[in-house]
Write a protein that holds these residues in place. Structure first.
Motif, PDB file in Angstrom:
ATOM      1  N   GLU B 180      -5.074   6.408 -18.461  1.00  0.00           N
ATOM      2  CA  GLU B 180      -3.789   5.948 -17.904  1.00  0.00           C
ATOM      3  C   GLU B 180      -2.744   6.266 -18.908  1.00  0.00           C
ATOM      4  O   GLU B 180      -1.747   6.698 -18.439  1.00  0.00           O
ATOM      5  N   LYS B 181      -3.086   6.115 -20.259  1.00  0.00           N
ATOM      6  CA  LYS B 181      -2.042   6.438 -21.032  1.00  0.00           C
ATOM      7  C   LYS B 181      -1.733   7.986 -20.981  1.00  0.00           C
ATOM      8  O   LYS B 181      -0.645   8.207 -21.084  1.00  0.00           O
ATOM      9  N   VAL B 182      -2.642   8.714 -21.022  1.00  0.00           N
ATOM     10  CA  VAL B 182      -2.622  10.299 -20.848  1.00  0.00           C
ATOM     11  C   VAL B 182      -1.549  10.415 -19.942  1.00  0.00           C
ATOM     12  O   VAL B 182      -0.813  11.457 -19.986  1.00  0.00           O
ATOM     13  N   MET B 183      -2.134   9.984 -18.528  1.00  0.00           N
ATOM     14  CA  MET B 183      -1.215  10.368 -17.505  1.00  0.00           C
ATOM     15  C   MET B 183       0.127   9.766 -17.255  1.00  0.00           C
ATOM     16  O   MET B 183       1.034  10.419 -16.743  1.00  0.00           O
ATOM     17  N   HIS B 187       0.730  14.033 -18.086  1.00  0.00           N
ATOM     18  CA  HIS B 187      -0.112  15.349 -18.094  1.00  0.00           C
ATOM     19  C   HIS B 187      -0.713  15.294 -16.854  1.00  0.00           C
ATOM     20  O   HIS B 187      -1.206  14.188 -16.105  1.00  0.00           O
ATOM     21  N   ARG B 188      -0.920  16.446 -16.127  1.00  0.00           N
ATOM     22  CA  ARG B 188      -1.485  16.703 -14.884  1.00  0.00           C
ATOM     23  C   ARG B 188      -2.742  17.735 -15.030  1.00  0.00           C
ATOM     24  O   ARG B 188      -3.402  17.974 -14.277  1.00  0.00           O
ATOM     25  N   LYS B 189      -2.732  18.508 -15.971  1.00  0.00           N
ATOM     26  CA  LYS B 189      -3.797  19.464 -16.080  1.00  0.00           C
ATOM     27  C   LYS B 189      -4.827  18.777 -17.160  1.00  0.00           C
ATOM     28  O   LYS B 189      -4.487  19.139 -18.490  1.00  0.00           O
ATOM     29  N   LEU B 190      -5.845  18.464 -16.808  1.00  0.00           N
ATOM     30  CA  LEU B 190      -6.875  17.541 -17.706  1.00  0.00           C
ATOM     31  C   LEU B 190      -8.069  18.464 -17.912  1.00  0.00           C
ATOM     32  O   LEU B 190      -8.729  19.241 -17.190  1.00  0.00           O
ATOM     33  N   ARG B 274      -0.362  24.266 -31.832  1.00  0.00           N
ATOM     34  CA  ARG B 274      -0.189  23.138 -32.524  1.00  0.00           C
ATOM     35  C   ARG B 274      -0.599  21.871 -31.668  1.00  0.00           C
ATOM     36  O   ARG B 274      -0.560  21.672 -30.358  1.00  0.00           O
ATOM     37  N   VAL B 275      -0.978  20.829 -32.388  1.00  0.00           N
ATOM     38  CA  VAL B 275      -1.621  19.468 -31.887  1.00  0.00           C
ATOM     39  C   VAL B 275      -0.675  18.520 -32.336  1.00  0.00           C
ATOM     40  O   VAL B 275      -0.321  18.361 -33.397  1.00  0.00           O
ATOM     41  N   PRO B 276       0.162  17.667 -31.414  1.00  0.00           N
ATOM     42  CA  PRO B 276       0.169  17.817 -29.967  1.00  0.00           C
ATOM     43  C   PRO B 276       1.084  18.649 -29.084  1.00  0.00           C
ATOM     44  O   PRO B 276       1.068  18.463 -27.903  1.00  0.00           O
ATOM     45  N   GLN B 277       2.019  19.325 -29.954  1.00  0.00           N
ATOM     46  CA  GLN B 277       3.060  20.161 -29.209  1.00  0.00           C
ATOM     47  C   GLN B 277       2.371  20.962 -28.162  1.00  0.00           C
ATOM     48  O   GLN B 277       3.045  21.220 -27.094  1.00  0.00           O
ATOM     49  N   ASP B 278       1.483  21.845 -28.536  1.00  0.00           N
ATOM     50  CA  ASP B 278       1.104  22.829 -27.556  1.00  0.00           C
ATOM     51  C   ASP B 278      -0.210  22.057 -26.621  1.00  0.00           C
ATOM     52  O   ASP B 278      -0.386  22.629 -25.413  1.00  0.00           O
ATOM     53  N   VAL B 279      -0.931  21.427 -27.367  1.00  0.00           N
ATOM     54  CA  VAL B 279      -2.069  20.732 -26.365  1.00  0.00           C
ATOM     55  C   VAL B 279      -2.270  19.488 -27.172  1.00  0.00           C
ATOM     56  O   VAL B 279      -2.390  19.372 -28.334  1.00  0.00           O
ATOM     57  N   SER B 280      -2.814  18.386 -26.306  1.00  0.00           N
ATOM     58  CA  SER B 280      -3.102  17.078 -26.681  1.00  0.00           C
ATOM     59  C   SER B 280      -4.571  17.012 -26.888  1.00  0.00           C
ATOM     60  O   SER B 280      -5.289  17.645 -26.016  1.00  0.00           O
ATOM     61  N   ILE B 281      -5.081  16.156 -27.861  1.00  0.00           N
ATOM     62  CA  ILE B 281      -6.634  15.880 -27.916  1.00  0.00           C
ATOM     63  C   ILE B 281      -6.628  14.409 -28.186  1.00  0.00           C
ATOM     64  O   ILE B 281      -6.089  13.769 -28.944  1.00  0.00           O
ATOM     65  N   THR B 282      -7.789  14.186 -27.342  1.00  0.00           N
ATOM     66  CA  THR B 282      -8.101  12.938 -27.655  1.00  0.00           C
ATOM     67  C   THR B 282      -9.644  12.294 -28.018  1.00  0.00           C
ATOM     68  O   THR B 282     -10.334  13.286 -27.471  1.00  0.00           O
ATOM     69  N   GLY B 283     -10.019  11.422 -28.795  1.00  0.00           N
ATOM     70  CA  GLY B 283     -11.371  10.942 -29.016  1.00  0.00           C
ATOM     71  C   GLY B 283     -11.934   9.737 -28.355  1.00  0.00           C
ATOM     72  O   GLY B 283     -11.402   9.464 -27.382  1.00  0.00           O
ATOM     73  N   LEU B 334      -7.146   1.009 -27.573  1.00  0.00           N
ATOM     74  CA  LEU B 334      -6.662   2.133 -28.091  1.00  0.00           C
ATOM     75  C   LEU B 334      -5.996   2.380 -29.401  1.00  0.00           C
ATOM     76  O   LEU B 334      -5.251   1.428 -29.747  1.00  0.00           O
ATOM     77  N   ARG B 335      -6.376   3.452 -29.986  1.00  0.00           N
ATOM     78  CA  ARG B 335      -5.612   3.657 -31.249  1.00  0.00           C
ATOM     79  C   ARG B 335      -4.862   4.954 -30.960  1.00  0.00           C
ATOM     80  O   ARG B 335      -5.265   6.225 -30.957  1.00  0.00           O
ATOM     81  N   LEU B 336      -3.348   4.552 -30.618  1.00  0.00           N
ATOM     82  CA  LEU B 336      -2.579   6.084 -30.519  1.00  0.00           C
ATOM     83  C   LEU B 336      -1.954   6.426 -31.674  1.00  0.00           C
ATOM     84  O   LEU B 336      -1.227   5.856 -32.258  1.00  0.00           O
ATOM     85  N   ARG B 337      -2.494   7.539 -32.194  1.00  0.00           N
ATOM     86  CA  ARG B 337      -1.927   8.175 -33.241  1.00  0.00           C
ATOM     87  C   ARG B 337      -1.437   9.630 -33.013  1.00  0.00           C
ATOM     88  O   ARG B 337      -0.665   9.536 -32.011  1.00  0.00           O
ATOM     89  N   GLU B 338      -1.739  10.571 -34.010  1.00  0.00           N
ATOM     90  CA  GLU B 338      -0.758  11.845 -33.595  1.00  0.00           C
ATOM     91  C   GLU B 338      -0.890  12.614 -32.603  1.00  0.00           C
ATOM     92  O   GLU B 338      -0.267  13.582 -32.488  1.00  0.00           O
ATOM     93  N   THR B 339      -2.450  12.888 -32.099  1.00  0.00           N
ATOM     94  CA  THR B 339      -2.743  14.105 -31.427  1.00  0.00           C
ATOM     95  C   THR B 339      -2.536  13.858 -29.871  1.00  0.00           C
ATOM     96  O   THR B 339      -2.888  14.971 -29.369  1.00  0.00           O
ATOM     97  N   LEU B 340      -1.827  12.890 -29.620  1.00  0.00           N
ATOM     98  CA  LEU B 340      -1.513  12.895 -28.038  1.00  0.00           C
ATOM     99  C   LEU B 340      -0.021  12.760 -28.089  1.00  0.00           C
ATOM    100  O   LEU B 340       0.501  11.672 -28.619  1.00  0.00           O
ATOM    101  N   GLY B 341       0.660  13.621 -27.196  1.00  0.00           N
ATOM    102  CA  GLY B 341       2.061  13.662 -26.909  1.00  0.00           C
ATOM    103  C   GLY B 341       2.305  14.062 -25.390  1.00  0.00           C
ATOM    104  O   GLY B 341       1.183  14.100 -24.918  1.00  0.00           O
ATOM    105  N   PRO B 342       3.458  13.997 -25.157  1.00  0.00           N
ATOM    106  CA  PRO B 342       3.718  14.443 -23.742  1.00  0.00           C
ATOM    107  C   PRO B 342       3.212  16.119 -23.474  1.00  0.00           C
ATOM    108  O   PRO B 342       3.228  16.573 -24.574  1.00  0.00           O
ATOM    109  N   PRO B 343       3.004  16.406 -22.316  1.00  0.00           N
ATOM    110  CA  PRO B 343       2.594  17.964 -22.163  1.00  0.00           C
ATOM    111  C   PRO B 343       3.916  18.755 -22.385  1.00  0.00           C
ATOM    112  O   PRO B 343       5.122  18.239 -22.372  1.00  0.00           O
TER     113      PRO B 343
END
Lengths: 345, 345
Positions: B180-183, B187-190, B274-283, B334-343
């Motif tokens: 939910e947070k990601v979308m 983000h639309r390309k998962l 670059r993460v998250p500028q070019d691509v976001s990553i979550t765990g 959720l632990r919202l840290r640095e690897t998730l940003g807008p697309p």
């Protein structure tokens, strides 16, 4: 002579007796007792008839005694956290499995009293042999194991001439090699973060490695700042702060393992110190973490997988009663990555 | 009536019989048999006389049967590598120790056949109860354990209404919350990197969590790129490369756990992304690694220590025959840290 004794010299019928009587393999008898659903009915009936006729008692203890071996090996590692022992133990287990043995692991939280308790529990549960980490323990334990005929192998620490067989590396020499490299770069103000040395021979040997090189290079080992703290990322951070807040902070912090070093790196970031420009940091072990952190960690590579695999082979040979192998000394090597540089200024 | 039967209804004398006869506690009898050196000579002699007189057989199996309990709990975890289960199991063990139980751990390498073998080995070694990870396994195994009266608790996965007691969290809901947070960020390309779903209910539920949110938001779940690979840093890297080399690479890569995510981050660096500028990553998990990597990893925090501690209490209650507790649902967050940003763009 009663019926039982016809089948065996012993008065207690064994698994072998049942197998012979039912004309099947001992594996089939085991299967009938452990997983009857895996054996076709005709065979099962014949085996169970033999069990009844001979008065074989398929309780756990009797089974273990009858088969003599349980094909179970115990290992006691100091901790399951932080993946310090994970890779070596995983390889140990994979190789044991290949050789037909099951591994049971206990973790002692680096406490000798817990290790003692777990050794007794594993022996009581029928472990055929034990893998223990490091040499430091009450000699009484080795007597206890010897009395019960349970072979033991010490890993993660090689000791020449030790009474107990060991596989591992020379912690002192490995750390000395790293210390030589550090001092070659010009560092003269050293800080050390180590686990408590009193009960941990690996930690002690690593500190000795640094101290001996320092002394050889004309430094006063007493002037080297040392903080002892249990292995954890958080503790590494606190210890690092303690060292850096001294009047004359070190230009390099040599950590007893990678977990402490990663904690030190995190704290350096929090304190606004650049690694290695402002301060160098080194680790020991080369766990997966070391290559993953940024900057990547200079450390001593320990051949964990190789050690685990060879340990399994040695222990199984011991269980099978093959002539005892010599202790095995494995080589470590330096992984010079990004966290070590020349001192500032 | 022979002498033995004076002391017990059963024909085999028990530890309790010996204790009563020698007028000591059962713990003292145990100690005499396991660690005679820890008992003063006078007591030891009295106990050993009782052992002889009653014909008590202090072999392992007889001992286990006599005491009925072995105070040993078994746990089978999928892997010891990467510290995925380390923190939870360490807490489990610490709590068990507090309650007077010893933990024996086996690792199945995520293989059902190995788990099966290890369950049988732990039962044969007298484990009083078992902790297993996740619900997916042959129902036959539960029958095997029930037949032998060995209580079992499933951890790392809560399942409402499951026949077997469980403690854990709702993997699907936890991952849906992250999705939910990601979308929400646009983000639309998962892309998804997951462990194999066929035999791993936790992995399957996490993927379902993402898919259901995507469908709800009008995305075609079939259009979401998914790579399955065993949990390892290296595999995470390869899978990430595969996803990013597609014609339309994802703007976010949702990983089934932190280990895969860290591998993805490493590969991103190698690929110059670059993460998250070019691509976001979550765990998923929030293992220690997640906060240590740079940039720090956005992930789902699982209460590993709490789960381990409570699991120990529930299992010990089961062994002691207390009324069965309900399954326990723990909360994740959720632990919202640095690897998730807008697309990008």
């Amino acid at each position: 002579m009663n019926r039982k004794q016809k089948h065996s010299e012993r008065s207690v019928p064994t698994l072998e007796d049942v197998a012979r009587h039912a004309d099947v393999s001992t594996a089939t008898v085991s299967r009938c007792l452990n997983s009857p659903d895996r054996v076709i009915e005709k065979t099962r009936k014949r085996v169970l008839a033999a069990v009844r006729e001979l008065g074989y008692s398929p309780n756990f203890g009797a089974r273990a005694l009858a088969a003599k071996r349980t094909n179970t090996i115990g290992a006691i590692i100091p901790t399951m956290e932080n993946a310090i022992f994970a890779r070596g133990i995983q390889a140990f287990q994979e190789e044991l499995h290949r050789l037909g043995f099951t591994l049971l692991v206990s973790s002692s939280s680096y406490r000798p009293d817990l290790e003692d308790e777990q050794i007794r529990a594993l022996v009581a549960r029928g472990a055929d042999a034990l893998l223990l980490i490091g040499h430091h323990r009450d000699p009484e334990i080795y007597r206890f194991l010897e009395d019960r005929g349970v072979p033991v192998l010490v890993a993660w620490a090689y000791q020449k001439g030790a009474a107990v067989a060991s596989i591992g590396f020379d912690n002192r020499r490995a750390m000395a090699e790293l210390a030589e490299k550090v001092m070659d770069l010009g560092h003269r103000k050293l800080g050390i973060i180590s686990a408590g040395q009193a009960l941990n021979d690996r930690a002690r040997d690593r500190v000795r490695g640094v101290m001996e090189v320092a002394a050889k290079r004309g430094l006063d080992p007493q002037a080297i700042a040392l903080v002892e703290t249990p292995y954890s990322i958080e503790n590494g951070g606190h210890a690092f702060r303690q060292l850096m807040e001294q009047e004359e902070p070190p230009t390099v912090v040599i950590c007893g393992n990678d977990v402490l070093a990663v904690g030190a790196m995190q704290m350096a970031r929090q304190m606004g110190l650049r690694v290695p420009q402002d301060v160098s940091i080194t680790g020991f072990d080369d766990i997966e973490l070391a290559a993953v952190v940024a900057p990547s960690l200079t450390t001593v590579h320990v051949p964990h997988r190789d050690m685990g695999r060879q340990a399994a082979q040695i222990l199984v040979d011991m269980v099978l009663g093959k002539p005892l192998a010599q202790s095995v000394l494995l080589e470590t090597d330096l992984r010079l990555r990004e966290t070590l540089g020349p001192p500032k200024g």
